[in-house]
Design a protein around this motif. Structure first.
Motif, short mmCIF file in Angstrom:
data_model
loop_
_atom_site.label_atom_id
_atom_site.label_comp_id
_atom_site.label_asym_id
_atom_site.label_seq_id
_atom_site.Cartn_x
_atom_site.Cartn_y
_atom_site.Cartn_z
N GLU A 1 1.46 59.42 83.18
CA GLU A 1 0.89 59.51 81.83
C GLU A 1 1.95 59.93 80.82
N GLY A 2 2.02 59.21 79.71
CA GLY A 2 2.97 59.51 78.65
C GLY A 2 4.35 58.91 78.84
N ASP A 3 4.63 58.34 80.00
CA ASP A 3 5.94 57.76 80.28
C ASP A 3 6.03 56.33 79.73
N VAL A 4 7.25 55.83 79.73
CA VAL A 4 7.53 54.44 79.37
C VAL A 4 8.22 53.79 80.57
N VAL A 5 7.73 52.64 80.98
CA VAL A 5 8.34 51.90 82.08
C VAL A 5 9.36 50.95 81.48
N ARG A 6 10.62 51.13 81.84
CA ARG A 6 11.69 50.29 81.31
C ARG A 6 11.98 49.16 82.30
N LEU A 7 11.69 47.95 81.88
CA LEU A 7 11.87 46.77 82.72
C LEU A 7 13.20 46.11 82.36
N GLU A 8 14.24 46.50 83.05
CA GLU A 8 15.58 45.99 82.76
C GLU A 8 15.70 44.51 83.03
#
Length: 189
Positions: free
Chosen positions: A165-172
């Motif tokens: 919760e509250g995170d951002v998933v960075r899809l490189e």
């Protein structure tokens, strides 16, 4: 996935022809077909939120996102799956012969359910790892705000990057960032 339907064993090309005439979807693995079951409200809401976020993030890029109705063929595994969402940036997947099934994704996303979680985390992931172009595999839980991103590193090892919760998933792999809170918008947990 459900129990396999009893049909004569056939190869992937016969499956592809047969599948086009079926009223429901089936995945194919090593000569057997498996009927796809439906999902929950949460499953489809997360799927739609994810695909919408990716569509916006990929605008102007040579990558395309596909939803669960597009087949993904994994020849090395003798398999054809219907991932919840996947992204391909490979020009081979834009050719006319790839109109019914793609083969070169950079990113695959599965929304987990109780009935599919073990398979998605285990054997299906093993099959997906046989795709040379695959760089990331994202598993999104539907009963809590949690996702596991597996990213292939320079040594060819899959490294876990969990998000909550509250995170951002960075899809490189596709140059996109997905806010976890946005993935769960309108989902009642």
């Amino acid at each position: 996935m459900e129990l396999p339907k009893r049909r004569p064993e056939f190869d992937v090309d016969a499956y592809m022809a047969w599948e086009e005439d079926q009223p429901e979807r089936h995945e194919y693995l090593g000569g057997e077909v498996f009927a796809m079951s439906g999902g929950t409200d949460a499953h489809y809401t997360i799927l739609l939120n994810t695909a919408t976020s990716l569509k916006v993030a990929l605008s102007g890029k040579p990558c395309r996102a596909f939803l669960s109705g597009m087949k993904l063929r994994v020849d090395r595994a003798d398999a054809v799956f219907y991932p919840d969402v996947f992204v391909t940036c490979d020009p081979r997947d834009r050719q006319p012969e790839a109109s019914l099934a793609k083969q070169h994704p950079a990113l695959i996303i599965e929304v987990l359910s109780d009935s599919t979680a073990a398979f998605d985390r285990g054997r299906k992931f093993e099959h997906y790892q046989q795709i040379d172009t695959l760089q990331e595999y994202l598993l999104i839980e539907q009963d809590r705000k949690h996702a596991d991103l597996f990213r292939k590193n320079s040594e060819g090892l899959w490294v876990l990057h969990p998000a909550g919760e509250g995170d951002v998933v960075r899809l490189e792999s596709v140059g996109a960032a997905l806010a976890m809170d946005g993935l769960y918008e309108d989902v009642e947990l």
